[in-house]
Scaffold this motif. Structure first.
Motif, short mmCIF file in Angstrom:
data_model
loop_
_atom_site.label_atom_id
_atom_site.label_comp_id
_atom_site.label_asym_id
_atom_site.label_seq_id
_atom_site.Cartn_x
_atom_site.Cartn_y
_atom_site.Cartn_z
N TRP A 118 -13.63 10.56 2.51
CA TRP A 118 -12.29 10.59 1.64
C TRP A 118 -11.59 8.84 1.48
N ASP A 119 -12.43 8.16 1.81
CA ASP A 119 -12.54 5.90 1.96
C ASP A 119 -11.53 5.87 2.27
N SER A 120 -11.78 5.89 3.77
CA SER A 120 -10.62 5.88 4.53
C SER A 120 -11.42 5.47 5.77
N LEU A 121 -10.60 4.32 6.39
CA LEU A 121 -10.96 4.51 8.19
C LEU A 121 -10.06 5.28 9.04
N TRP A 133 -3.11 11.94 17.86
CA TRP A 133 -2.56 10.88 17.14
C TRP A 133 -3.83 10.32 15.82
N GLU A 134 -3.39 10.75 14.65
CA GLU A 134 -4.81 10.76 13.79
C GLU A 134 -4.39 9.69 12.84
N LEU A 135 -5.23 8.33 13.11
CA LEU A 135 -4.76 7.16 12.72
C LEU A 135 -5.90 7.29 11.30
N ASN A 136 -5.28 6.82 10.35
CA ASN A 136 -5.87 6.61 8.78
C ASN A 136 -5.63 5.51 7.77
N ALA A 137 -6.81 5.18 7.58
CA ALA A 137 -5.81 3.74 6.40
C ALA A 137 -6.81 4.53 5.04
#
Length: 139
Positions: A118-121, A133-137
């Protein structure tokens, strides 16, 4: 219809420690914190400093938290992880810093930082209190 949904985290007599941890790691702003003594809920004098109700702010989101009212142990809990919270980070650089900070503090990696379809880190980390904790950028 539903107006809003608010995560509510439950802890095993570690809520105050968790709140301080989230303030340190995430820069959370603690909005409210009431102990069992503050609300005159004193079934057990040794738990007077446990948290009856707290709220804290992460970005624009408010999260609620407290210690279980009845004395419980992690071993007797119904599940090890009490919740999963998705954090959308503003910059890609923020996710690396946050992941390193969490892992250095004793949290454990479930999914190491990776690029996604989905084009994230993205990284998934369980803190020492059992909260995921689900970290998304977005890139």
């Amino acid at each position: 219809m539903i107006k809003t949904g608010t995560p509510y985290l439950y802890f095993y007599d570690e809520c105050n420690e968790a709140l301080n941890y989230y303030a340190d790691i995430f820069g959370a702003e603690i909005l409210e914190k009431l102990t069992f003594e503050d609300v005159e809920y004193m079934e057990d004098e040794s738990r007077k400093n446990c948290i009856a109700h707290a709220s804290f702010k992460l970005g624009e989101s408010v999260i609620l938290a407290n210690d279980f009212l009845e004395k419980q142990s992690k071993e007797k809990g119904s599940a090890k992880s009490q919740a999963s919270i998705w954090l959308e980070l503003e910059k890609v650089a923020d996710i690396t810093i946050l992941e390193e900070k969490m892992l250095a503090s004793g949290s454990k990696s479930i999914i190491k930082l990776e690029e996604t379809f989905w084009d994230s880190l993205y990284a998934k980390i369980e803190d020492k209190f059992g909260i995921i904790w689900e970290l998304n950028a977005q890139k």
